[in-house]
Write an enzyme that holds these catalytic residues in place. Sequence first.
Site, PDB file in Angstrom:
ATOM      1  N   GLY A  97      10.696 -23.673 -46.378  1.00  0.00           N
ATOM      2  CA  GLY A  97      10.280 -23.926 -47.755  1.00  0.00           C
ATOM      3  C   GLY A  97      11.242 -23.347 -48.760  1.00  0.00           C
ATOM      4  O   GLY A  97      11.446 -23.913 -49.825  1.00  0.00           O
ATOM      5  N   CYS A 114      15.702 -26.216 -42.331  1.00  0.00           N
ATOM      6  CA  CYS A 114      15.437 -25.559 -43.609  1.00  0.00           C
ATOM      7  C   CYS A 114      13.946 -25.354 -43.766  1.00  0.00           C
ATOM      8  O   CYS A 114      13.157 -26.275 -43.514  1.00  0.00           O
ATOM      9  CB  CYS A 114      15.972 -26.387 -44.780  1.00  0.00           C
ATOM     10  SG  CYS A 114      17.757 -26.519 -44.813  1.00  0.00           S
ATOM     11  N   ASP A 148       1.663 -26.583 -48.234  1.00  0.00           N
ATOM     12  CA  ASP A 148       2.766 -27.406 -47.724  1.00  0.00           C
ATOM     13  C   ASP A 148       2.518 -27.772 -46.264  1.00  0.00           C
ATOM     14  O   ASP A 148       3.431 -27.707 -45.435  1.00  0.00           O
ATOM     15  CB  ASP A 148       4.096 -26.666 -47.878  1.00  0.00           C
ATOM     16  CG  ASP A 148       5.292 -27.600 -47.719  1.00  0.00           C
ATOM     17  OD1 ASP A 148       5.102 -28.829 -47.870  1.00  0.00           O
ATOM     18  OD2 ASP A 148       6.402 -27.121 -47.443  1.00  0.00           O
ATOM     19  N   VAL A 188      16.867 -21.666 -41.560  1.00  0.00           N
ATOM     20  CA  VAL A 188      16.290 -21.102 -40.339  1.00  0.00           C
ATOM     21  C   VAL A 188      17.272 -21.290 -39.184  1.00  0.00           C
ATOM     22  O   VAL A 188      17.777 -22.397 -38.971  1.00  0.00           O
ATOM     23  CB  VAL A 188      14.933 -21.757 -40.008  1.00  0.00           C
ATOM     24  CG1 VAL A 188      14.326 -21.100 -38.768  1.00  0.00           C
ATOM     25  CG2 VAL A 188      13.983 -21.646 -41.188  1.00  0.00           C
TER      26      VAL A 188
END
Length: 720
Positions: free
Chosen positions: A30, A28, A152, A34
Amino acid sequence: MAEKFESLMNIHGFDLGSRYMDLKPLGCGGNGLVFSAVDNDCDKRVAIKKIVLTDPQSVKHALREIKIIRRLDHDNIVKVFEILGPSGSQLTDDVGSLTELNSVYIVQEYMETDLANVLEQGPLLEEHARLFMYQLLRGLKYIHSANVLHRDLKPANLFINTEDLVLKIGDFGLARIMDPHYSHKGHLSEGLVTKWYRSPRLLLSPNNYTKAIDMWAAGCIFAEMLTGKTLFAGAHELEQMQLILESIPVVHEEDRQELLSVIPVYIRNDMTEPHKPLTQLLPGISREALDFLEQILTFSPMDRLTAEEALSHPYMSIYSFPTDEPISSHPFHIEDEVDDILLMDETHSHIYNWERYHDCQFSEHDWPIHNNFDIDEVQLDPRALSDVTDEEEVQVDPRKYLDGDREKYLEDPAFDTSYSAEPCWQYPDHHENKYCDLECSHTCNYKTRSPSYLDNLVWRESEVNHYYEPKLIIDLSNWKEQSKDKSDKRGKSKCERNGLVKAQIALEEASQQLAERERGQGFDFDAFIAGTVQLSAQRESADVVDKLNDLNSSVSQLEMKSLISKSVSREKQEKGRANLAQLGALYQPSWESQFVSGGEECFLISQFCCEVRKDEHVEKENTYTSYLDKFFSRKEDSEMLETEPVEEGKRGERGREAGLLSSGGEFLLSRQLESIGTPQFHSPGGSPLKSIQATLTPSAMKSSPQIPHKTYSNILKHLN
């Protein structure tokens, strides 16, 4: 292969047509899921990120990410090949067309692994860590020159090809544009960086930060590469700040004063010498590496190295080559931020009119209502013509948001040299579930909406708080069971309290009726004395005979007192006999004959009845006690009245009739208690127990409720 492809399409909702085959889940991002797939056009494996567009927030994040990744082009940034719509359709250059779609696919460069998977195998050699750190700083220099904050950075978002040792920065789902020429104070989203990689400034002022937050995260990642473990792994913001203060010196007095106003319990007079410096946390590293890390991990962002300055540090001189460290030729500016606002303004009403899917399980209340724009888009610029109050939706990472709102203590400062870094947690109840934020992120109250976590601490007792201890893993099921048990106990105790109150009221009414009946039958001695005194105070008159006659009549009444007293005593004796029978005393058929012949027994019974009335009067004045306590206390008094020895055979017969405790300590059922019909309990030994209301009079027992005692504790206490 075709069946496997179709199953993945159905399970995960990937709809890219027949061009992409062999889908494999990667994880996963943000704000999306995926997968890896093989592009049949070029026979090359690519990574595909699916972003679901369900509301204005998701559209805004998708617009921002697409705008950023389309412009960024660097060797240390994951390349994006194309952006597709449902069924693999090509999207136009107009990003506003996203509002008409329900999902979008970003096809990007496929990387072999990420840094998090590499560090799971153990720490890296210092040379490998320095090489990866150089590439990370090289990519950050380009990103920051484009006026973009990644927000992030963590090992899971740094992708590596192990063959050529190339590191690339990916996952810009939480990135945003920030023009340094304009103030963004108070208009930035809170807590986007994973907690373990948050800078001290981000912990103190979540809405006010700069590009320095990415540099702090890069320093933490470099230390993690050297040791193989997280440098500051706090369970919550307070512990995260505590761990930082243990190792990072606070040089400036203004920073110490700010900490003193927020968390005084952890602040000392001298914060320049940490208790656990980086030399203890990173043993065995070179002096140059330690100096490099100390200049990045500074408490004040003003003292922290920028990406360009870090590349010029002597520790990076082996790789540094300024002419090969490009910057963005087309950076973002405030106009790009305002364009996002205007675009959302034009399509705002259209977004809310999206048609619901026929098989959608959401109700009307599940769709978020946004009446204003997002606060993250507003800048202190005249061109930002919107009054924004909504807040940016924060994406969830499995290692973020592991605690609730209970994070800071506003205690009086304790300034002493003995500094204790152990937090004091007072509530032992907790639950453990490492994916709590994925399951209950909307109710955990972790994503604080205040300007600062540490400035506005509120202990919210009225809301469910999932964290009372600093735990990284929480168990939601345990918390639900504990809360259910507590509610059951509260309901049970309330029911028992209501029943005991009813029994107490019935007991008081019975006592009042008995007292009124005794007052109506007795001789009014006070009236007699008052009349006699009044008569003696008057002078003798001619009518002496009449007064003497009145006096004689009074004397005759006095003589009748003995007869009335005898009748009253007889009635009291009968009541005492009934009470003794209920209390399990030894019942004798020849009760009347014993009272006539034995004066000592009559005196003891009368004395016992008086003590019973006295006990009732004292109990009215004192606090209420359980009726079983009263029963056993009176039983002990009645046993003291036995003066004559009883034969063993009669004692066994009377014990069976009275239904009291046998020699073995077990409860037997008497005929009188069976007639009451009280509910049964079961003792640990298996013998049935019954609720006993022996203290009530027979008249009161008919109307009083039969309520079982709440536990065996009082019964067993008297048995002992």
